[in-house]
Write a protein that holds these residues in place. Structure first.
Motif, mmCIF file in Angstrom:
data_model
loop_
_atom_site.group_PDB
_atom_site.id
_atom_site.type_symbol
_atom_site.label_atom_id
_atom_site.label_comp_id
_atom_site.label_asym_id
_atom_site.label_seq_id
_atom_site.Cartn_x
_atom_site.Cartn_y
_atom_site.Cartn_z
ATOM 1 N N TYR A 35 40.909 15.667 38.552
ATOM 2 C CA TYR A 35 42.084 15.761 37.703
ATOM 3 C C TYR A 35 42.381 14.400 37.097
ATOM 4 O O TYR A 35 42.066 13.368 37.667
ATOM 5 C CB TYR A 35 43.318 16.162 38.514
ATOM 6 C CG TYR A 35 43.302 17.550 39.100
ATOM 7 C CD1 TYR A 35 42.779 17.772 40.368
ATOM 8 C CD2 TYR A 35 43.839 18.616 38.406
ATOM 9 C CE1 TYR A 35 42.784 19.050 40.929
ATOM 10 C CE2 TYR A 35 43.856 19.898 38.957
ATOM 11 C CZ TYR A 35 43.326 20.090 40.222
ATOM 12 O OH TYR A 35 43.342 21.349 40.766
ATOM 13 N N GLY A 97 37.173 27.198 47.895
ATOM 14 C CA GLY A 97 37.323 27.455 46.470
ATOM 15 C C GLY A 97 37.946 28.810 46.186
ATOM 16 O O GLY A 97 37.741 29.393 45.135
ATOM 17 N N LEU A 98 38.760 29.298 47.136
ATOM 18 C CA LEU A 98 39.417 30.588 46.950
ATOM 19 C C LEU A 98 40.785 30.412 46.309
ATOM 20 O O LEU A 98 41.353 29.332 46.318
ATOM 21 C CB LEU A 98 39.583 31.287 48.308
ATOM 22 C CG LEU A 98 38.299 31.612 49.044
ATOM 23 C CD1 LEU A 98 38.611 32.243 50.388
ATOM 24 C CD2 LEU A 98 37.409 32.523 48.215
ATOM 25 N N SER A 99 41.311 31.487 45.803
ATOM 26 C CA SER A 99 42.602 31.450 45.119
ATOM 27 C C SER A 99 43.715 30.948 46.032
ATOM 28 O O SER A 99 44.645 30.303 45.577
ATOM 29 C CB SER A 99 42.965 32.848 44.629
ATOM 30 O OG SER A 99 41.987 33.336 43.759
ATOM 31 N N TYR B 32 49.938 33.003 43.345
ATOM 32 C CA TYR B 32 49.757 32.110 44.488
ATOM 33 C C TYR B 32 50.349 30.772 44.068
ATOM 34 O O TYR B 32 49.876 30.151 43.132
ATOM 35 C CB TYR B 32 48.283 31.971 44.837
ATOM 36 C CG TYR B 32 47.621 33.284 45.176
ATOM 37 C CD1 TYR B 32 46.359 33.594 44.696
ATOM 38 C CD2 TYR B 32 48.257 34.224 45.975
ATOM 39 C CE1 TYR B 32 45.743 34.794 44.996
ATOM 40 C CE2 TYR B 32 47.650 35.433 46.287
ATOM 41 C CZ TYR B 32 46.391 35.715 45.786
ATOM 42 O OH TYR B 32 45.795 36.903 46.083
ATOM 43 N N PHE B 34 52.262 26.888 44.892
ATOM 44 C CA PHE B 34 52.130 25.707 45.747
ATOM 45 C C PHE B 34 53.149 24.646 45.334
ATOM 46 O O PHE B 34 53.506 24.532 44.158
ATOM 47 C CB PHE B 34 50.731 25.102 45.611
ATOM 48 C CG PHE B 34 49.606 26.067 45.905
ATOM 49 C CD1 PHE B 34 49.189 26.975 44.949
ATOM 50 C CD2 PHE B 34 48.956 26.040 47.134
ATOM 51 C CE1 PHE B 34 48.155 27.860 45.208
ATOM 52 C CE2 PHE B 34 47.915 26.914 47.400
ATOM 53 C CZ PHE B 34 47.520 27.828 46.444
ATOM 54 N N LYS B 49 53.011 26.641 50.543
ATOM 55 C CA LYS B 49 52.471 27.591 49.576
ATOM 56 C C LYS B 49 52.959 28.998 49.874
ATOM 57 O O LYS B 49 53.294 29.327 51.015
ATOM 58 C CB LYS B 49 50.942 27.555 49.574
ATOM 59 C CG LYS B 49 50.277 28.038 50.868
ATOM 60 C CD LYS B 49 48.749 27.908 50.734
ATOM 61 C CE LYS B 49 48.030 28.306 52.016
ATOM 62 N NZ LYS B 49 46.563 28.116 51.904
ATOM 63 N N ILE B 51 51.630 32.866 49.446
ATOM 64 C CA ILE B 51 50.500 33.730 49.140
ATOM 65 C C ILE B 51 50.975 35.176 49.129
ATOM 66 O O ILE B 51 50.754 35.915 48.181
ATOM 67 C CB ILE B 51 49.363 33.541 50.152
ATOM 68 C CG1 ILE B 51 48.942 32.056 50.188
ATOM 69 C CG2 ILE B 51 48.181 34.440 49.811
ATOM 70 C CD1 ILE B 51 48.493 31.494 48.865
ATOM 71 N N GLU B 94 48.032 29.232 41.003
ATOM 72 C CA GLU B 94 46.606 29.474 40.891
ATOM 73 C C GLU B 94 46.358 30.271 39.624
ATOM 74 O O GLU B 94 47.059 31.238 39.350
ATOM 75 C CB GLU B 94 46.101 30.231 42.121
ATOM 76 C CG GLU B 94 44.606 30.427 42.166
ATOM 77 C CD GLU B 94 44.131 31.714 41.532
ATOM 78 O OE1 GLU B 94 44.960 32.602 41.297
ATOM 79 O OE2 GLU B 94 42.921 31.830 41.264
ATOM 80 N N GLY B 97 42.248 34.440 39.433
ATOM 81 C CA GLY B 97 40.835 34.761 39.449
ATOM 82 C C GLY B 97 39.907 33.590 39.208
ATOM 83 O O GLY B 97 38.700 33.738 39.291
ATOM 84 N N TYR B 99 40.342 30.432 40.759
ATOM 85 C CA TYR B 99 40.374 29.560 41.938
ATOM 86 C C TYR B 99 40.799 28.140 41.590
ATOM 87 O O TYR B 99 40.567 27.222 42.353
ATOM 88 C CB TYR B 99 39.018 29.524 42.645
ATOM 89 C CG TYR B 99 38.357 30.879 42.704
ATOM 90 C CD1 TYR B 99 37.086 31.071 42.212
ATOM 91 C CD2 TYR B 99 39.029 31.970 43.240
ATOM 92 C CE1 TYR B 99 36.493 32.317 42.244
ATOM 93 C CE2 TYR B 99 38.437 33.217 43.271
ATOM 94 C CZ TYR B 99 37.171 33.388 42.770
ATOM 95 O OH TYR B 99 36.583 34.619 42.790
ATOM 96 N N LYS B 100 41.414 27.948 40.453
ATOM 97 C CA LYS B 100 41.855 26.623 40.042
ATOM 98 C C LYS B 100 43.370 26.610 39.883
ATOM 99 O O LYS B 100 43.994 27.613 39.598
ATOM 100 C CB LYS B 100 41.176 26.218 38.737
ATOM 101 C CG LYS B 100 39.657 26.227 38.831
ATOM 102 C CD LYS B 100 39.008 25.618 37.595
ATOM 103 C CE LYS B 100 39.225 26.416 36.347
ATOM 104 N NZ LYS B 100 38.475 27.683 36.387
ATOM 105 N N TYR B 101 43.963 25.435 40.064
ATOM 106 C CA TYR B 101 45.405 25.297 39.937
ATOM 107 C C TYR B 101 45.791 24.962 38.497
ATOM 108 O O TYR B 101 45.078 24.260 37.790
ATOM 109 C CB TYR B 101 45.913 24.120 40.773
ATOM 110 C CG TYR B 101 45.942 24.278 42.256
ATOM 111 C CD1 TYR B 101 46.465 23.247 43.023
ATOM 112 C CD2 TYR B 101 45.479 25.394 42.924
ATOM 113 C CE1 TYR B 101 46.521 23.325 44.403
ATOM 114 C CE2 TYR B 101 45.517 25.474 44.302
ATOM 115 C CZ TYR B 101 46.049 24.439 45.027
ATOM 116 O OH TYR B 101 46.110 24.501 46.403
#
Lengths: 114, 113
Positions: A35, A97-99, B32, B34, B49, B51, B94, B97, B99-101
């Motif tokens: 980032y 690397g999961l949601s 999701y 955070f 977080k 979920i 998130e 689908g 997996y990135k923020y």
């Protein structure tokens, strides 16, 4: 102590020079991220890797490249630095690397391009 | 597209008073969410977080956050602020689908003695 290390801590770089920011984690996490943090913009994803051998582009990938030769290391390279790449760079990792994963961050590299 | 907003650049609160740092989100599926904190010249540290399950999530350092689906909010709260809570706080969602923020722009919390 387990975690993420980044090097260098800070760097002043002349425009046009090549620079590699290093990131190493010892948590055996599969996923890693780079980032950049800029005032008023929060954190923006540059590149990511879900597992060793694979990489993907984030929100702001132009001018940057990454590699993931092994699980632990995820270097970020600026091939020819420009002043707009002046920023604080953070490396992060997550287990799978999961949601739902929590991402863990390194201490950052402050880069100034003149 | 997924997004997250932190409407306040800065929040000031007196020590001992309750604090709230606001976050709203927009996602197409289940969110999701955070919260992270950043102290000066440091990396981000995970606070908590959401979920699934209980809408009130408890995290580190006495912080908690309430997930409100109808208002699409995930505000960070603490019953009694400390001067040491002064820092930059980031909300993230998130990106469904991927997996990135996606991070908000951050809110600077200043707790006054």
């Amino acid at each position: 102590i387990a975690g993420i290390t980044q090097a260098p801590t800070s760097q002043i770089l002349a425009a046009g020079r090549r620079m590699t920011l290093r990131c190493t984690q010892d948590m055996r996490h599969n996923a890693m991220y780079w980032y950049r943090q800029d005032l008023g913009l929060g954190l923006r994803l540059i590149h990511y890797s879900n597992t060793a051998g694979t990489t993907g582009k984030g929100e702001v990938p132009d001018g940057y490249s990454v590699s993931r030769a092994n699980t632990d290391d995820f270097p970020l390279t600026l091939a020819s630095a420009v002043p707009s790449q002046t920023s604080v760079y953070f490396c992060a990792s997550s287990e799978a690397g999961l949601s739902t994963d929590t991402q863990y961050f390194g201490p950052g590299t402050r880069l100034t391009v003149l | 597209a997924q997004s997250v907003a932190q409407p306040e650049d800065q929040v000031n609160v007196a020590e001992g008073n309750p604090l709230t740092v606001k976050c709203t989100y927009s996602v197409s599926g289940n969110p999701y969410l955070f919260w992270y904190v950043q102290y000066p010249n440091r990396g981000l540290q995970f606070l908590l977080k959401y979920i699934t399950g209980d809408n009130l999530v408890k995290g580190s350092y006495g912080f908690e956050a309430e997930f409100n689906k109808s208002q699409t909010s995930f505000h960070l709260k603490k019953p009694s602020a400390l001067v040491s809570d002064s820092a930059l706080y980031f909300c993230a969602v998130e990106d469904s689908g991927t997996y990135k923020y996606i991070f908000g722009t951050g809110t600077r919390l200043k707790v006054l003695a």
